[in-house]
Structure formats: structure tokens, C-alpha cells
Design a protein around this motif. Structure first.
Motif, PDB file in Angstrom:
ATOM      1  N   SER A  36      -1.883  -3.789  -2.747  1.00 22.40           N
ATOM      2  CA  SER A  36      -2.263  -4.350  -1.446  1.00 22.40           C
ATOM      3  C   SER A  36      -3.604  -5.087  -1.526  1.00 22.40           C
ATOM      4  O   SER A  36      -4.475  -4.721  -2.303  1.00 22.40           O
ATOM      5  CB  SER A  36      -2.349  -3.201  -0.451  1.00 22.40           C
ATOM      6  OG  SER A  36      -2.755  -3.679   0.783  1.00 22.40           O
ATOM      7  N   SER A  67      -1.529   0.873  -5.809  1.00 20.53           N
ATOM      8  CA  SER A  67      -1.445  -0.058  -4.692  1.00 20.53           C
ATOM      9  C   SER A  67      -1.480  -1.478  -5.236  1.00 20.53           C
ATOM     10  O   SER A  67      -2.174  -1.753  -6.215  1.00 20.53           O
ATOM     11  CB  SER A  67      -2.643   0.174  -3.771  1.00 20.53           C
ATOM     12  OG  SER A  67      -2.719  -0.863  -2.824  1.00 20.53           O
ATOM     13  N   SER A  95       0.845  -1.201   0.000  1.00 27.28           N
ATOM     14  CA  SER A  95       0.000   0.000   0.000  1.00 27.28           C
ATOM     15  C   SER A  95       0.880   1.250   0.000  1.00 27.28           C
ATOM     16  O   SER A  95       1.697   1.442   0.907  1.00 27.28           O
ATOM     17  CB  SER A  95      -0.883  -0.005   1.256  1.00 27.28           C
ATOM     18  OG  SER A  95      -1.182   1.313   1.635  1.00 27.28           O
TER      19      SER A  95
END
Ligand SMILES: Nc1ncnc2c1ncn2[C@@H]1O[C@H](COP(=O)(O)OP(=O)(O)OP(=O)(O)O)[C@@H](O)[C@H]1O
Ligand SMILES: [Mg+2]
Length: 418
Positions: A346, A344, A282
Motif C-alpha cells: 500500500s 503491505s 494493505s
């Protein structure tokens, strides 16, 4: 290793991704302190004027560094990070896994899987010969999913061990890729990101030093409440900050942050500039880690508690010409990077994050990612050391760094040089 995982095992997302809250982690693990020789965790936040929490865990009988620093958005996060780093260091200094004493060629001839020793960071440009016997410890290669031997020196951080150095192997001995966590997956995810971060720092070193426009982030594009809180605290303390996107060819978000007192500051003491780094799937967590680490580095210097920061460093850093240069770099060089454009990677689960990072590494030809499980049944804290063949590390000789960068055909067009 990946069996029985919960695909959504992250439950805590405030400035870090964890399987439980820092408070829960601290309360569960603090009772281990006595057994591991950790005598206290000190809150040193008040020694600086910034107010973002920094703690130190003290382990006087360490076989490496006797203090571990911790950082975070709140006091429990900082206490937990200091405690967990101390716990993981104890594990890396007290390894009782079986060792083998053999040469690289000897192990290969015996049909074993062995890490490519020419891709492991060394202090000098000379590699250990494939016929020299050294100590090995076995881990699991996350890419081939097979057991794999790695040099013991790349895993142990016991600096008092008499076997060290006798091999003339020169492998860099460090905590790079050493990590603890609430679960093994959490620890592996942190360790992998740390190895990628150290490699990215080496690639971007010159660009960071120059504060290059190509990597300088426009702070107003970092639209994250936690980062804003950190920037406000720095501004309040009259400290300048620059944030740099040092994400490498792996595209795993990675940042550096440099902080320095404004000229109006420092009448009664002169502090040098400090940098921190962070890598995380992230971008928000990665940048926050970089900023909190810069703040932690400054307090580490102020508290004078780290065994490996010597007087020479105190005396040479922080002269006014240097400080002026840092200020000019931060204030005058224009920023070009829009933070919102950094993607990102994540997910809601550590295993997914790990798999994404492994796929990225593997696609770039970094295909040996060995995890050595250092956890002990009687202690029950997940601790791993991840050894990634082909990544650069800070203490490595510059010649070998260049070879690695060229091997990976790293794009230097952004001003990143090895
Ligand atoms: N809230 C937490 N729960 C579980 N483990 C944690 C927590 N915070 C930190 N840790 C562990 O503590 C260790 C230190 O983490 P931290 O984020 O403070 O530093 P780091 O980025 O590894 O720093 P360094 O660059 O000094 O190695 C890591 O292994 C990390 O996984
Ligand atoms: Mg670490």
C-alpha cells in the motif's frame, strides 16, 4: 486516464483507504438517490447480536438485484458502502455508451484492439466463436494504454436486456470489477482489488473449505486495533471465527473469514456459517474487509432482503452436522500463518497502488486490464467496470478455471487448488 493525479490523494485511512471521509461521501451522494431510484438506506445492524454496522440500500426498480449491502467499522461507513454499491449498480444497468455489433475476427480485421475472449470467464466450457457477431463496448487497457473492445455482457448488469443471451457467448455477467469511488483512481483501485480477490477465492476454495493449517492465520498476530474491535464483538456474541490467508501468486494481500455460532448459541434459531473476503494493498484493510463482509453476509441472510437467495438455500444450510464440522475446523485445526509477515504493498496514493497491482499482474502474464468508464456527466459519480482477461471468477466453469491456473503456473504447494 492517469493524468493530473495527486500522488498522495488518500486522506482517510480508518479501516479503508479513501479520498475523503465516508460521511462526506454519503452527504455528497445521498441527494442523487431520488434520481437513481434509491428509496432508502436501512440500518439492519440490530437484527443480529454482533453490533458491527451493516446497512442495505433499496432500489426497487432495479434491472438486477434490488438491494445493496454495506459494511464498515461505523454507521457512516456502512451506509456509504450500501449507497455507493447501489449507485454503481444503477450505472452498470443503465449504460448508454456506443456499442458495436461485430465478431472478434471482424474487429481484429478492422484494426481494432480487442480483449482475448478465450481468457474471459464463461458459464460453460464452450467459447464464442471468433466469427460470431456479439455486442462490444470500448474501454481503455491500463497496460497498453490503448482503447480496447470488450464484450458488452462483461460490463452490463442489466439482466432485462433483450440482447442478452442471443449471442450464445456465455460470458459471466456479474458485478465483479464494478466499482464506484470518490475519484476515478479510487474506483479503479477498488475494482482491481475485487477482481484479484475473486480469482484468489477460486484458487483457494478447497483450502478454505478444509480450514487448512497452511492458510490459517494465528489471530493473536493480527495486531490491529480495528480488527481487534471486530474480534471482540464476535467473541462477545459467542461466535467463533477463523481467518485465512488466501493471498494468491500475485502477493496482493487477500483474506477470507468464516464465522459460526458456538454450540451454546442458536437455541431459538439456527444460523449457517458465513464467509467474507477482502483484498487490499494493505493487509490490515484486507483482513478487516473479510471480517466485516462475513458479518454482513450473516445479516443479509437474517434480513432476507437479497433477491438471489432462495428458499432452498435457507432450508439446506445450517443443519447441525454442518455446523459442528465448521466449529471443529475453526477450533481444532492449528493456525500457522503469522500475519505480521504478510507484506503491505500500500502507498499514500491510489495511482501508485494501481500501478503496483498492474505491474504484478503484467509480470504474471495477465496483460489486459480494461477499464470501462461508466460515469455520467449529469450524475458525476466516478464508476468503472474493470475487465481483467485471465482471472477466474465464481460463476465460471471449473474446466476453464483449471486452464487458467495452469496457464499462470500457480503454485499449488500451499494447498491451493483450482
Ligand atoms: N467510503 C466510501 N467512499 C466511496 N466509495 C465507497 C466507500 N465505501 C464503499 N464504497 C464503494 O462502494 C462499493 C461497495 O464497496 P464495499 O466495500 O461495501 O463492497 P465490495 O467489497 O465491493 O463488496 P462486494 O464483494 O459485495 O462487491 C465499492 O464500489 C466501493 O468503492
Ligand atoms: Mg463490489
Amino acid at each position: 486516464m492517469f493524468a493530473n493525479h495527486n500522488a498522495q490523494d488518500k486522506t482517510y485511512f480508518d479501516g479503508t483507504h479513501r479520498a475523503c471521509s465516508p460521511e462526506e461521501t454519503f452527504n455528497r451522494n445521498w441527494p442523487l438517490a431520488k434520481q437513481l431510484g434509491i428509496t432508502r438506506v436501512a440500518d439492519i445492524t440490530g437484527l443480529d447480536t454482533i453490533g458491527i454496522p451493516v446497512c442495505v440500500a433499496i432500489r426497487p426498480n432495479s434491472r438486477g438485484l434490488s438491494t445493496s449491502q454495506g459494511k464498515g467499522l461505523d454507521l457512516f461507513s456502512a451506509k456509504t458502502s450500501a449507497l455507493m454499491e447501489s449507485i454503481e449498480s444503477w450505472h452498470a444497468e443503465n449504460i448508454d455508451l456506443p456499442l458495436r455489433h461485430n465478431s472478434y475476427a471482424g474487429l481484429i480485421n478492422a484494426g481494432e484492439q480487442v480483449v482475448d475472449i478465450t481468457s474471459i470467464s464463461t458459464y460453460t466450457d464452450s467459447y464464442v466463436s471468433s466469427t460470431t457477431p456479439i455486442y462490444w463496448v470500448q474501454g481503455q487497457d491500463l497496460i497498453s494504454r490503448k482503447p480496447m473492445w470488450v464484450p458488452f455482457d462483461t460490463v452490463s448488469t442489466n439482466f432485462t436486456w433483450s440482447g442478452r443471451g442471443s449471442t450464445q457467448a456465455n460470458f459471466v455477467i456479474s458485478t465483479n470489477g464494478l466499482s464506484s469511488g470518490n475519484t476515478q483512481q479510487e474506483a479503479i483501485a477498488h475494482a482491481l482489488a475485487e477482481a484479484v480477490e475473486r480469482d484468489a477465492i477460486e484458487l483457494a476454495r478447497d483450502a478454505i473449505r478444509a480450514g487448512a493449517t497452511s492458510i490459517k492465520v494465528k489471530p493473536e498476530t493480527i495486531n490491529d486495533a480495528n480488527c481487534q474491535k471486530l474480534f471482540d464483538a464476535l467473541a462477545q456474541a459467542d461466535i467463533l471465527y477463523g481467518v485465512y490467508n488466501i493471498t494468491s501468486d500475485f502477493k496482493i494481500p487477500c483474506f477470507s473469514c468464516t464465522i459460526v455460532d458456538r454450540e451454546s448459541q442458536g437455541r431459538w434459531r439456527t444460523l449457517p456459517a458465513f464467509s467474507g473476503y477482502g483484498c487490499h494493498p494493505s493487509p490490515e484493510v484486507a483482513v478487516m474487509r473479510a471480517v466485516t463482509e462475513a458479518i454482513q453476509s450473516r445479516l443479509t441472510h437474517i434480513s432476507g432482503s437479497r433477491d438471489d437467495i432462495f428458499w432452498a438455500e435457507y432450508s439446506k444450510l445450517g443443519n447441525s452436522d454442518d455446523l459442528d464440522q465448521y466449529r471443529r475446523i475453526i477450533e481444532d485445526i492449528p493456525a500457522s500463518v503469522d500475519f505480521t509477515k504478510i507484506e503491505s504493498i500500500s502507498s499514500q496514493g491510489f495511482n501508485t497502488d494501481i500501478q503496483q497491482m498492474l505491474d504484478i499482474l503484467d509480470n504474471k502474464g495477465v496483460s489486459q486490464v480494461v477499464v470501462v468508464d461508466l460515469s455520467k456527466p449529469n450524475i458525476n459519480v466516478p464508476v468503472v467496470k474493470v475487465v481483467v482477461a485471465g482471472l477466474m471468477s465464481p460463476s465460471e466453469k471449473s474446466g476453464t478455471k483449471q486452464v487458467r491456473a495452469i496457464k499462470r503456473e500457480v503454485n499449488t504447494a500451499r494447498g491451493l487448488t483450482a
